[in-house]
Design a protein around this motif. Structure first.
Motif, PDB file in Angstrom:
ATOM      1  N   ALA A 188       0.721  -1.245   0.016  1.00 15.58           N
ATOM      2  CA  ALA A 188       0.070   0.052   0.034  1.00 15.58           C
ATOM      3  C   ALA A 188       0.997   1.201   0.172  1.00 15.58           C
ATOM      4  N   PRO A 189       1.973   1.365   0.692  1.00 13.39           N
ATOM      5  CA  PRO A 189       2.800   2.812   0.963  1.00 13.39           C
ATOM      6  C   PRO A 189       3.532   2.871  -0.376  1.00 13.39           C
ATOM      7  N   PHE A 190       3.625   1.773  -1.188  1.00 14.54           N
ATOM      8  CA  PHE A 190       4.483   1.859  -2.566  1.00 14.54           C
ATOM      9  C   PHE A 190       4.109   1.882  -3.629  1.00 14.54           C
ATOM     10  N   VAL A 191       2.651   2.269  -3.801  1.00 17.58           N
ATOM     11  CA  VAL A 191       1.663   2.352  -4.881  1.00 17.58           C
ATOM     12  C   VAL A 191       2.451   3.508  -5.766  1.00 17.58           C
ATOM     13  N   GLY A 192       2.977   3.554  -6.729  1.00 17.71           N
ATOM     14  CA  GLY A 192       3.391   4.606  -7.641  1.00 17.71           C
ATOM     15  C   GLY A 192       4.570   5.651  -6.884  1.00 17.71           C
ATOM     16  N   ARG A 193       5.162   5.041  -5.929  1.00 17.21           N
ATOM     17  CA  ARG A 193       6.063   5.866  -5.269  1.00 17.21           C
ATOM     18  C   ARG A 193       7.201   5.000  -4.868  1.00 17.21           C
ATOM     19  N   GLU A 194       8.458   5.738  -4.523  1.00 16.08           N
ATOM     20  CA  GLU A 194       9.681   5.066  -4.010  1.00 16.08           C
ATOM     21  C   GLU A 194      10.041   3.925  -4.860  1.00 16.08           C
ATOM     22  N   SER A 195      10.827   3.126  -4.355  1.00  9.53           N
ATOM     23  CA  SER A 195      11.559   2.007  -5.243  1.00  9.53           C
ATOM     24  C   SER A 195      11.164   0.527  -4.883  1.00  9.53           C
ATOM     25  N   GLY A 196      11.776  -0.245  -5.827  1.00 11.60           N
ATOM     26  CA  GLY A 196      11.526  -1.651  -5.458  1.00 11.60           C
ATOM     27  C   GLY A 196      12.224  -2.038  -4.376  1.00 11.60           C
ATOM     28  N   ASP A 197      13.429  -1.554  -4.101  1.00 10.96           N
ATOM     29  CA  ASP A 197      14.429  -1.691  -2.900  1.00 10.96           C
ATOM     30  C   ASP A 197      13.851  -1.290  -1.605  1.00 10.96           C
ATOM     31  N   ALA A 198      13.180  -0.239  -1.809  1.00  2.97           N
ATOM     32  CA  ALA A 198      12.532   0.252  -0.671  1.00  2.97           C
ATOM     33  C   ALA A 198      11.392  -0.442  -0.095  1.00  2.97           C
ATOM     34  N   PHE A 199      10.531  -1.084  -1.099  1.00  6.93           N
ATOM     35  CA  PHE A 199       9.557  -1.874  -0.833  1.00  6.93           C
ATOM     36  C   PHE A 199      10.003  -3.100  -0.227  1.00  6.93           C
ATOM     37  N   TRP A 200      11.143  -3.745  -0.721  1.00 11.08           N
ATOM     38  CA  TRP A 200      11.772  -4.998  -0.049  1.00 11.08           C
ATOM     39  C   TRP A 200      12.115  -4.643   1.476  1.00 11.08           C
ATOM     40  N   ARG A 245      10.073  -1.857 -20.799  1.00 13.05           N
ATOM     41  CA  ARG A 245      11.050  -1.669 -19.861  1.00 13.05           C
ATOM     42  C   ARG A 245      10.869  -0.750 -18.741  1.00 13.05           C
ATOM     43  N   PRO A 246       9.958   0.129 -18.520  1.00 10.27           N
ATOM     44  CA  PRO A 246       9.663   0.827 -17.166  1.00 10.27           C
ATOM     45  C   PRO A 246       9.222  -0.038 -16.149  1.00 10.27           C
ATOM     46  N   VAL A 247       8.680  -1.157 -16.506  1.00 12.93           N
ATOM     47  CA  VAL A 247       8.406  -2.129 -15.017  1.00 12.93           C
ATOM     48  C   VAL A 247       9.394  -3.328 -15.122  1.00 12.93           C
ATOM     49  N   ARG A 248      10.124  -3.674 -15.942  1.00 16.96           N
ATOM     50  CA  ARG A 248      10.825  -4.790 -16.141  1.00 16.96           C
ATOM     51  C   ARG A 248      11.711  -4.967 -14.780  1.00 16.96           C
ATOM     52  N   GLY A 249      11.604  -6.125 -14.267  1.00 11.83           N
ATOM     53  CA  GLY A 249      12.379  -6.367 -12.916  1.00 11.83           C
ATOM     54  C   GLY A 249      11.794  -5.594 -11.681  1.00 11.83           C
ATOM     55  N   ASP A 250      10.777  -5.024 -11.745  1.00 12.95           N
ATOM     56  CA  ASP A 250      10.284  -4.422 -10.578  1.00 12.95           C
ATOM     57  C   ASP A 250       9.587  -5.190  -9.535  1.00 12.95           C
ATOM     58  N   ILE A 251      10.049  -5.312  -8.330  1.00 10.05           N
ATOM     59  CA  ILE A 251       9.497  -6.717  -7.551  1.00 10.05           C
ATOM     60  C   ILE A 251       8.184  -6.091  -7.116  1.00 10.05           C
TER      61      ILE A 251
END
Length: 547
Positions: A98-110, A315-321
């Motif tokens: 929920a906090p990472f919808v459309g913001r921050e990075s995949g690493d921050a989400f992890w 490309r924009p979403v490739r590899g985004d966890i």
């Protein structure tokens, strides 16, 4: 959490917070699940608002609305057919997203998810520490000082800790930063763990698993064999493990060894063949037996996984966890309730299947039994009226299942069912019974056909009765009398198996005597004929009949 805790304690005290006039009659455990869903949804909305610095009344309104919607979806009498486990699981897995919808990075989400899992682990640990500590103190007071502690007090303690104290402790450990990424000593510790998990365990096993699935697919192509059952679940297991490895290892991919780098890079090329196998097997099963909830979620998983594979070309979403984790969760949420959900789609499919069978006027017992199996499923979902013939008018004398079966010239007691060996009834709830003319109640009576008699039933005057179960007859024998055989109709056994959400009462009569059976659990074998094999519950009788 507070309301859920109060309701759980009320259940232990045999009370309820929710009026049946307002909310309908709902099993008490499902009330708890609805409240838990509301808590989880509110928590997810809170994280969403905090990540965007939403404060004041919009914050409170958003969390209240999320909790209310989740409560309504989970509450059965509001008319939304919900797969409860799927809806609750999707809410729980949506929380860290929920906090990472459309913001921050995949690493921050992890990083946030890892710390949220840590907080949940602390809550579980707190549950056992607090619960065990309180129980130990209460037990010590009883054994050392003779203080009488009611057994219900232990239950109140455990549910209060489990639903309020432990979750509150875990919430206190919830991370408050949403932009932090793995780094420093913490990053090094996690990196070593993730490398060991990916390089030496998960990835080699998944590569071997993939080779096996590809070889099996090749075997089908060469031999023309039809896939055996359970192939969909094998592919599901492989896909879930693939997603888990991607989520766990992505932030540490730069230091991973060759097997993990190979797998993370080429997994979109590995999955299409197993997915093709899944879709082929699913097509065969649905074509033969229609959609069910299980097949719906298998198909949903296949579609989501295929979408993830296709998205790797963007490309924009490739590899985004976040995409890898979010798309399955959103699909699970959408599929868990409503007209687009698993239950409604399954009902529609099975209704069409039933009508196709009966309009063909089947004349063999196996086909009729197949139609009855479908009708029984529809009855469990309160959807049997959707297949009633034109002009059908229900009455109150029999269950709708039996009425619709008779309307289509089907025998509702037909025991021949593909894949069904048992009928069962299991209902541990309050039962209201008018005991006019009866004066003796035996509780917790258990009798099995294979074991013969249970322990003797003693009347107030000392007369001992022996209760036995012989085929579909309940036999009661006094010390000096002959056995009285109370016949249990096969139709009643089958009917009870379709009414597990209702309280049951069996009123039996023989030789001028009457008894009442109030089953908590009841089982019957259906092959080669329907035979009552087990009864557990209460027995009510007149002592004057046995003097």
């Amino acid at each position: 959490m507070f309301v859920a805790t109060v309701q759980a304690n009320a259940i232990i005290a045999h009370e309820t917070l929710f009026s049946s006039r307002l909310f309908g009659i709902v099993p008490q455990e499902r009330q708890i699940f609805a409240l838990i869903a509301a808590v989880v949804a509110s928590f997810a909305a809170t994280l969403f608002a905090e990540a965007r610095s939403i404060s004041g009344w919009p914050h409170y309104a958003l969390t209240a609305l999320a909790g209310l919607v989740a409560f309504i979806v989970m509450w059965p009498t509001f008319g939304v057919r919900t797969v409860e486990w799927a809806f609750l699981l999707s809410l729980m897995t949506l929380t860290p997203l929920a906090p990472f919808v459309g913001r921050e990075s995949g690493d921050a989400f992890w990083m946030f998810t890892a710390r949220l899992v840590y907080a949940a682990a602390l809550a579980i640990l707190a549950f056992f520490i607090f619960g065990g500590g309180v129980s130990a103190i209460l037990t010590s007071l009883t054994h050392l000082f003779g203080v009488g502690i009611p057994n219900s007090f232990y239950g109140h303690s455990w549910v209060s800790i489990g639903l309020f104290v432990a979750p509150l402790f875990g919430l206190g450990q919830t991370p408050t930063k949403f932009d932090e990424e793995p780094g420093g000593r913490e990053h090094d510790m996690m990196r070593h763990g993730m490398r060991a998990l990916g390089d030496f365990a998960a990835v080699p096993l998944l590569i071997i698993y993939a080779v096996i699935l590809h070889l099996y697919t090749l075997k089908i192509v060469i031999t023309g064999e039809v896939p055996e059952g359970q192939i969909g679940w094998l592919v599901l297991t492989y896909g879930v493990c693939t997603v888990a490895v991607l989520l766990l290892t992505k932030p540490f991919l730069d230091t991973a060894r060759a097997p993990t780098r190979f797998f993370v890079r080429f997994w979109p090329l590995i999955l299409p063949v197993p997915l093709g196998l899944l879709f082929y097997a699913l097509w065969l099963r649905v074509g033969a037996f229609g959609w069910t909830v299980d097949r719906y979620f298998l198909g949903l998983f296949g579609g989501v996984t295929l979408a993830l594979v296709v998205l790797q070309t963007v490309r924009p979403v490739r590899g985004d966890i976040r995409v890898v984790a979010g798309l399955p969760v959103i699909a699970l949420l959408i599929g868990s309730f409503g007209p687009q959900g698993a239950i409604d789609r399954s009902i529609t499919s099975q209704q069409a299947r039933f009508l196709e069978i009966v309009r063909g006027e089947p004349d063999d017992q196996q086909t009729k039994a197949e139609a009855l199996a479908v009708l029984r499923y529809l009855s469990e979902e309160n959807a049997e009226l959707g297949v009633a013939p034109e002009g059908f008018s229900p009455s109150g004398e029999e269950s709708l299942y039996r009425q619709v079966a008779h309307a289509w010239n089907l025998d509702p007691d037909n025991p021949v069912q593909r894949g069904r060996q048992w009928y069962s009834y299991d209902r541990n709830s309050t039962v209201m019974v008018a005991l006019d003319g009866f004066d003796v109640l035996f509780q917790h009576v258990r009798v099995d056909q294979k074991d013969g008699a249970n322990s003797p039933l003693s009347l107030p005057d000392g007369t001992s009765l022996k209760l036995t179960l012989n085929k579909n007859e309940v036999s009661l024998t006094s010390e000096t009398g002959t056995p009285t055989l109370f016949k249990v109709e096969t139709s009643r056994i089958v009917e009870l198996s379709t009414q597990a959400d209702q309280s049951a009462l069996l009123r039996l009569e023989a030789d001028g005597k009457q008894i009442l059976l109030i089953p908590t659990t009841l089982s019957a074998s259906s092959y080669p004929e329907t035979v009552l094999t087990h009864f557990y519950g209460a027995v009510v009788l007149r002592s004057s009949d046995w003097e």
